[in-house]
Design a protein around this motif. Structure first.
Motif, PDB file in Angstrom:
ATOM      1  N   ALA A  55      60.772 -26.506  66.839  1.00  0.00           N
ATOM      2  CA  ALA A  55      60.024 -26.075  65.759  1.00  0.00           C
ATOM      3  C   ALA A  55      60.186 -25.395  64.651  1.00  0.00           C
ATOM      4  CB  ALA A  55      60.060 -24.230  66.316  1.00  0.00           C
ATOM      5  N   LYS A  56      59.489 -26.093  63.758  1.00  0.00           N
ATOM      6  CA  LYS A  56      59.887 -25.862  62.135  1.00  0.00           C
ATOM      7  C   LYS A  56      59.359 -24.406  61.763  1.00  0.00           C
ATOM      8  CE  LYS A  56      57.839 -30.542  62.011  1.00  0.00           C
ATOM      9  NZ  LYS A  56      57.965 -30.729  63.112  1.00  0.00           N
ATOM     10  N   ILE A  57      60.082 -24.920  60.642  1.00  0.00           N
ATOM     11  CA  ILE A  57      60.174 -23.000  59.854  1.00  0.00           C
ATOM     12  C   ILE A  57      58.813 -23.212  58.292  1.00  0.00           C
ATOM     13  CG2 ILE A  57      61.240 -21.134  58.824  1.00  0.00           C
ATOM     14  CD1 ILE A  57      63.699 -22.188  60.521  1.00  0.00           C
ATOM     15  N   GLY A  58      57.826 -22.115  58.467  1.00  0.00           N
ATOM     16  CA  GLY A  58      57.603 -22.363  57.272  1.00  0.00           C
ATOM     17  C   GLY A  58      56.974 -21.094  56.465  1.00  0.00           C
ATOM     18  N   GLN A  59      56.618 -21.517  55.523  1.00  0.00           N
ATOM     19  CA  GLN A  59      56.516 -20.272  54.656  1.00  0.00           C
ATOM     20  C   GLN A  59      55.217 -19.122  54.500  1.00  0.00           C
ATOM     21  OE1 GLN A  59      58.347 -20.280  50.855  1.00  0.00           O
ATOM     22  NE2 GLN A  59      60.271 -19.165  51.215  1.00  0.00           N
ATOM     23  N   TYR A  60      54.836 -18.017  54.860  1.00  0.00           N
ATOM     24  CA  TYR A  60      53.231 -17.500  55.073  1.00  0.00           C
ATOM     25  C   TYR A  60      53.767 -16.121  53.626  1.00  0.00           C
ATOM     26  CZ  TYR A  60      49.579 -14.937  56.701  1.00  0.00           C
ATOM     27  OH  TYR A  60      48.532 -14.839  56.968  1.00  0.00           O
ATOM     28  N   THR A 111      52.082 -14.087  63.754  1.00  0.00           N
ATOM     29  CA  THR A 111      52.883 -14.900  64.812  1.00  0.00           C
ATOM     30  C   THR A 111      52.072 -15.937  66.234  1.00  0.00           C
ATOM     31  OG1 THR A 111      54.382 -13.835  64.669  1.00  0.00           O
ATOM     32  CG2 THR A 111      54.289 -15.055  67.070  1.00  0.00           C
ATOM     33  N   ALA A 112      50.844 -14.340  66.329  1.00  0.00           N
ATOM     34  CA  ALA A 112      49.425 -15.397  67.887  1.00  0.00           C
ATOM     35  C   ALA A 112      48.838 -16.592  66.835  1.00  0.00           C
ATOM     36  CB  ALA A 112      48.812 -13.933  67.793  1.00  0.00           C
ATOM     37  N   LYS A 113      48.589 -16.142  65.510  1.00  0.00           N
ATOM     38  CA  LYS A 113      47.990 -17.175  64.792  1.00  0.00           C
ATOM     39  C   LYS A 113      49.321 -18.386  64.456  1.00  0.00           C
ATOM     40  CE  LYS A 113      44.249 -17.693  61.490  1.00  0.00           C
ATOM     41  NZ  LYS A 113      43.862 -17.553  59.924  1.00  0.00           N
ATOM     42  N   THR A 124      57.890 -15.187  69.717  1.00  0.00           N
ATOM     43  CA  THR A 124      57.272 -13.625  69.597  1.00  0.00           C
ATOM     44  C   THR A 124      57.602 -12.974  68.175  1.00  0.00           C
ATOM     45  OG1 THR A 124      59.302 -12.665  70.161  1.00  0.00           O
ATOM     46  CG2 THR A 124      57.365 -13.136  71.904  1.00  0.00           C
ATOM     47  N   SER A 125      57.325 -12.586  67.661  1.00  0.00           N
ATOM     48  CA  SER A 125      56.856 -11.064  66.372  1.00  0.00           C
ATOM     49  C   SER A 125      58.361 -11.008  66.395  1.00  0.00           C
ATOM     50  CB  SER A 125      55.466 -10.305  66.440  1.00  0.00           C
ATOM     51  OG  SER A 125      56.546  -8.799  67.452  1.00  0.00           O
ATOM     52  N   ALA A 126      58.672 -10.112  67.531  1.00  0.00           N
ATOM     53  CA  ALA A 126      60.869 -10.414  67.734  1.00  0.00           C
ATOM     54  C   ALA A 126      61.118 -11.799  67.247  1.00  0.00           C
ATOM     55  CB  ALA A 126      60.431  -9.954  68.508  1.00  0.00           C
ATOM     56  N   ASP A 127      60.833 -13.117  67.491  1.00  0.00           N
ATOM     57  CA  ASP A 127      61.840 -13.865  67.142  1.00  0.00           C
ATOM     58  C   ASP A 127      61.138 -14.073  65.359  1.00  0.00           C
ATOM     59  OD1 ASP A 127      62.176 -15.352  69.903  1.00  0.00           O
ATOM     60  OD2 ASP A 127      60.292 -15.878  69.461  1.00  0.00           O
ATOM     61  N   ASN A 128      60.344 -13.754  65.073  1.00  0.00           N
ATOM     62  CA  ASN A 128      59.635 -13.417  63.780  1.00  0.00           C
ATOM     63  C   ASN A 128      60.816 -13.156  62.528  1.00  0.00           C
ATOM     64  OD1 ASN A 128      58.640 -16.554  63.494  1.00  0.00           O
ATOM     65  ND2 ASN A 128      56.527 -15.833  64.022  1.00  0.00           N
ATOM     66  N   ALA A 129      59.834 -11.727  63.477  1.00  0.00           N
ATOM     67  CA  ALA A 129      61.203 -10.352  62.452  1.00  0.00           C
ATOM     68  C   ALA A 129      62.571 -11.082  62.746  1.00  0.00           C
ATOM     69  CB  ALA A 129      61.330  -9.333  63.641  1.00  0.00           C
ATOM     70  N   LYS A 130      63.644 -11.394  63.858  1.00  0.00           N
ATOM     71  CA  LYS A 130      64.810 -11.524  63.627  1.00  0.00           C
ATOM     72  C   LYS A 130      64.888 -13.177  62.758  1.00  0.00           C
ATOM     73  CE  LYS A 130      68.753 -13.266  66.985  1.00  0.00           C
ATOM     74  NZ  LYS A 130      68.718 -13.063  68.190  1.00  0.00           N
ATOM     75  N   ASP A 179      57.662  -3.720  61.486  1.00  0.00           N
ATOM     76  CA  ASP A 179      56.854  -3.149  60.288  1.00  0.00           C
ATOM     77  C   ASP A 179      57.051  -3.256  58.794  1.00  0.00           C
ATOM     78  OD1 ASP A 179      55.922  -1.744  62.506  1.00  0.00           O
ATOM     79  OD2 ASP A 179      57.145   0.024  62.985  1.00  0.00           O
ATOM     80  N   ASP A 180      58.164  -3.984  58.512  1.00  0.00           N
ATOM     81  CA  ASP A 180      58.843  -4.324  57.540  1.00  0.00           C
ATOM     82  C   ASP A 180      57.989  -5.015  56.205  1.00  0.00           C
ATOM     83  OD1 ASP A 180      60.578  -2.341  57.415  1.00  0.00           O
ATOM     84  OD2 ASP A 180      62.352  -3.589  57.770  1.00  0.00           O
ATOM     85  N   ILE A 181      56.750  -5.654  57.061  1.00  0.00           N
ATOM     86  CA  ILE A 181      55.974  -6.806  56.392  1.00  0.00           C
ATOM     87  C   ILE A 181      55.048  -5.651  55.293  1.00  0.00           C
ATOM     88  CG2 ILE A 181      56.165  -8.367  57.357  1.00  0.00           C
ATOM     89  CD1 ILE A 181      53.205  -7.842  58.595  1.00  0.00           C
ATOM     90  N   LYS A 182      55.091  -6.795  53.935  1.00  0.00           N
ATOM     91  CA  LYS A 182      54.395  -6.143  53.317  1.00  0.00           C
ATOM     92  C   LYS A 182      53.186  -7.313  52.391  1.00  0.00           C
ATOM     93  CE  LYS A 182      57.481  -2.344  51.673  1.00  0.00           C
ATOM     94  NZ  LYS A 182      58.314  -2.589  53.257  1.00  0.00           N
ATOM     95  N   ALA A 183      51.965  -6.540  51.759  1.00  0.00           N
ATOM     96  CA  ALA A 183      50.775  -7.991  51.013  1.00  0.00           C
ATOM     97  C   ALA A 183      51.203  -8.317  50.093  1.00  0.00           C
ATOM     98  CB  ALA A 183      49.244  -7.204  51.094  1.00  0.00           C
ATOM     99  N   GLY A 184      50.966  -9.292  49.715  1.00  0.00           N
ATOM    100  CA  GLY A 184      51.319 -10.454  48.854  1.00  0.00           C
ATOM    101  C   GLY A 184      52.900 -11.304  48.907  1.00  0.00           C
ATOM    102  N   THR A 185      53.917 -10.733  49.608  1.00  0.00           N
ATOM    103  CA  THR A 185      55.036 -11.154  50.381  1.00  0.00           C
ATOM    104  C   THR A 185      54.912 -11.851  51.025  1.00  0.00           C
ATOM    105  OG1 THR A 185      55.974  -9.582  52.150  1.00  0.00           O
ATOM    106  CG2 THR A 185      56.704  -9.098  49.925  1.00  0.00           C
ATOM    107  N   PHE A 186      56.388 -13.110  50.987  1.00  0.00           N
ATOM    108  CA  PHE A 186      56.437 -14.346  51.056  1.00  0.00           C
ATOM    109  C   PHE A 186      57.518 -14.217  52.465  1.00  0.00           C
ATOM    110  CE2 PHE A 186      54.265 -16.046  47.828  1.00  0.00           C
ATOM    111  CZ  PHE A 186      53.772 -17.108  47.984  1.00  0.00           C
ATOM    112  N   ILE A 187      56.858 -14.601  53.829  1.00  0.00           N
ATOM    113  CA  ILE A 187      57.998 -14.122  54.743  1.00  0.00           C
ATOM    114  C   ILE A 187      58.465 -15.486  55.579  1.00  0.00           C
ATOM    115  CG2 ILE A 187      57.910 -12.370  55.432  1.00  0.00           C
ATOM    116  CD1 ILE A 187      55.577 -12.413  57.864  1.00  0.00           C
ATOM    117  N   ASP A 188      59.168 -16.039  55.897  1.00  0.00           N
ATOM    118  CA  ASP A 188      59.401 -17.550  57.206  1.00  0.00           C
ATOM    119  C   ASP A 188      58.857 -17.128  58.758  1.00  0.00           C
ATOM    120  OD1 ASP A 188      60.656 -18.426  54.618  1.00  0.00           O
ATOM    121  OD2 ASP A 188      62.720 -17.922  55.434  1.00  0.00           O
TER     122      ASP A 188
END
Length: 87
Positions: free
Chosen positions: A25-30, A42-44, A51-57, A64-73
């Motif tokens: 799997a590759k890692i990108g920024q969203y 995660t589903a999209k 799972t969302s737990a994989d992306n949270a980890k 619950d810690d994601i906020k609009a306008g921020t970038f996550i891996d």
């Protein structure tokens, strides 16, 4: 010490103990949009089996810690790789 992005991705995969089927799997920024949830992102955009737990980890956050306008891996499928800007 300098490492390549490929080496960084490999270290991340090893530290997260990814299964054999997901080891490539590759890692990108969203960029999080208003109303997004980690499970919806995660589903999209992430490969089957993630799972969302994989992306949270990956981001060292709770779902619950994601906020609009921020970038996550996130783990991304090949078709989203260019769009997401892989690491």
């Amino acid at each position: 010490m300098n490492i390549t992005r490929r080496q960084l991705n490999e270290l991340i995969r090893e530290s997260l103990n990814l299964s054999e089927e997901n080891k490539d799997a590759k890692i990108g920024q969203y960029k999080v949009k208003d109303g997004d949830t980690l499970s919806g992102i995660t589903a999209k955009h992430s490969p089957k089996g993630f799972t969302s737990a994989d992306n949270a980890k990956l981001n060292k956050i709770s779902a619950d810690d994601i906020k609009a306008g921020t970038f996550i891996d996130i783990y991304v499928t090949d078709e989203y790789e260019g769009e997401m800007g892989p690491l």
